[in-house]
Design a protein around this motif. Structure first.
Motif, PDB file in Angstrom:
ATOM      1  N   ALA A 152       0.448  11.310 -29.263  1.00 13.81           N
ATOM      2  CA  ALA A 152      -0.169  11.216 -27.816  1.00 13.81           C
ATOM      3  C   ALA A 152       0.890   9.684 -27.156  1.00 13.81           C
ATOM      4  O   ALA A 152       0.811   9.938 -25.841  1.00 13.81           O
ATOM      5  N   SER A 153       1.951   9.354 -27.838  1.00 13.05           N
ATOM      6  CA  SER A 153       2.737   8.533 -27.997  1.00 13.05           C
ATOM      7  C   SER A 153       3.759   9.371 -26.367  1.00 13.05           C
ATOM      8  O   SER A 153       4.059  10.515 -26.871  1.00 13.05           O
ATOM      9  N   PRO A 154       4.022   8.630 -25.701  1.00 14.66           N
ATOM     10  CA  PRO A 154       4.741   9.206 -24.897  1.00 14.66           C
ATOM     11  C   PRO A 154       6.249   9.459 -25.344  1.00 14.66           C
ATOM     12  O   PRO A 154       6.753   8.114 -26.421  1.00 14.66           O
ATOM     13  N   THR A 155       6.811  10.061 -24.850  1.00 15.87           N
ATOM     14  CA  THR A 155       7.672  10.985 -25.882  1.00 15.87           C
ATOM     15  C   THR A 155       8.992  11.376 -25.196  1.00 15.87           C
ATOM     16  O   THR A 155       8.732  12.294 -24.212  1.00 15.87           O
ATOM     17  N   LEU A 156       9.852  10.716 -25.529  1.00 14.94           N
ATOM     18  CA  LEU A 156      11.382  11.367 -24.528  1.00 14.94           C
ATOM     19  C   LEU A 156      12.464  12.282 -25.544  1.00 14.94           C
ATOM     20  O   LEU A 156      12.525  11.610 -26.344  1.00 14.94           O
ATOM     21  N   LEU A 157      12.414  13.331 -24.948  1.00 10.66           N
ATOM     22  CA  LEU A 157      13.389  14.491 -25.903  1.00 10.66           C
ATOM     23  C   LEU A 157      14.792  14.263 -25.177  1.00 10.66           C
ATOM     24  O   LEU A 157      15.306  14.578 -24.026  1.00 10.66           O
ATOM     25  N   ILE A 158      15.887  13.714 -26.034  1.00 15.04           N
ATOM     26  CA  ILE A 158      17.103  13.333 -25.609  1.00 15.04           C
ATOM     27  C   ILE A 158      18.153  14.522 -26.284  1.00 15.04           C
ATOM     28  O   ILE A 158      17.888  14.664 -27.366  1.00 15.04           O
ATOM     29  N   ASP A 182       9.069  13.983 -21.544  1.00 14.61           N
ATOM     30  CA  ASP A 182      10.203  14.100 -21.070  1.00 14.61           C
ATOM     31  C   ASP A 182      11.333  15.069 -21.522  1.00 14.61           C
ATOM     32  O   ASP A 182      12.281  14.544 -22.353  1.00 14.61           O
ATOM     33  N   LEU A 183      12.445  15.232 -20.894  1.00 15.92           N
ATOM     34  CA  LEU A 183      13.881  16.171 -21.485  1.00 15.92           C
ATOM     35  C   LEU A 183      15.204  16.247 -21.151  1.00 15.92           C
ATOM     36  O   LEU A 183      14.682  16.023 -19.410  1.00 15.92           O
ATOM     37  N   ARG A 184      15.846  14.986 -21.451  1.00 11.35           N
ATOM     38  CA  ARG A 184      16.764  14.674 -20.774  1.00 11.35           C
ATOM     39  C   ARG A 184      17.920  15.158 -21.631  1.00 11.35           C
ATOM     40  O   ARG A 184      18.283  14.863 -22.917  1.00 11.35           O
ATOM     41  N   ILE A 185      18.864  15.643 -20.890  1.00 15.61           N
ATOM     42  CA  ILE A 185      19.352  16.713 -20.849  1.00 15.61           C
ATOM     43  C   ILE A 185      21.754  15.927 -20.788  1.00 15.61           C
ATOM     44  O   ILE A 185      22.045  16.348 -19.391  1.00 15.61           O
TER      45      ILE A 185
END
Length: 215
Positions: A152-158, A182-185
């Motif tokens: 449930a934690s806001p998750t950012l994938l870099i 979100d996914l950041r490339i």
């Protein structure tokens, strides 16, 4: 670090083990980020320390610690024992919340790199950790795929744009996450983000995510 903050080299008791760590909290901290490093790395990871420095400049406390003792790290299998690493991360979180300079004053986030990202997501999926945000750098987040429904934690994938296999795994996990994500490339970057400005971009993305969700 901001003047008036604290920086402590410390030991974290976890069951029968004692883990080495460094807790740094700026005077104006709005949250605390606990780091989970990848296999074969440690609290001395230059990449994680570079990210941690940026986070502290942005008003966030950091806890970098060894997930394994020196003796445990000699057994290569332990480095990939994600349930064990998750238990250590959760125990370190509990320890941090019991520290007088932390307590309930700061929301906590997780930053995980490589296999440590799997431990970060698994740990955040546990209700007792109450983690406010997660950031993964080049993470093997597929190793936490079975707990995504509980995350449930806001998750950012870099992920690095040239880290093709890990990028593919992260795309699949991103599509499977039901919470805020979100996914950041980082274009042109490989798994280690060694090119000019690449690690700085990772640090900026992470700092933005944590200051937004832990503020």
């Amino acid at each position: 670090m901001t003047t008036g903050g604290t920086h402590t080299v410390t030991e974290i008791p976890v069951g029968d083990a004692t883990l080495e760590g460094e807790l740094a909290v700026p005077a104006d901290a709005s949250g605390l980020v606990v780091f989970a490093h990848g296999s074969g790395s440690s609290r001395h990871s230059p990449r994680n320390n570079a990210v941690a420095e940026t986070l502290r400049e942005r008003g966030l406390g950091t806890l970098l610690f060894d997930l394994l003792t020196e003796a445990e790290d000699r057994n290569r299998e332990n480095r990939f024992d994600i349930p064990l690493l998750t238990d250590r991360l959760v125990a370190a979180t509990t320890w941090a919340r019991e520290r007088p300079e932390i307590g309930d004053a700061y929301p906590i986030g997780y930053f995980g790199a490589s296999t440590g990202a799997a431990a970060a997501i698994r740990g955040a999926a546990r209700s007792e950790t109450d983690v406010g945000a997660v950031v993964s750098r080049g993470g093997r987040v597929d190793m936490a795929s079975e707990v995504l429904d509980e995350l449930a934690s806001p998750t950012l994938l870099i992920v690095g744009g040239e880290d093709e296999s890990v990028l593919g795994l992260n795309r699949e996990v991103y599509e499977a996450i039901s919470c805020d994500a979100d996914l950041r490339i980082v274009e042109g970057a490989g798994h280690l983000f060694e090119g000019p400005g690449e690690l700085e971009e990772v640090s900026d993305h992470a700092a933005d995510w944590f200051t937004t969700h832990l503020g």
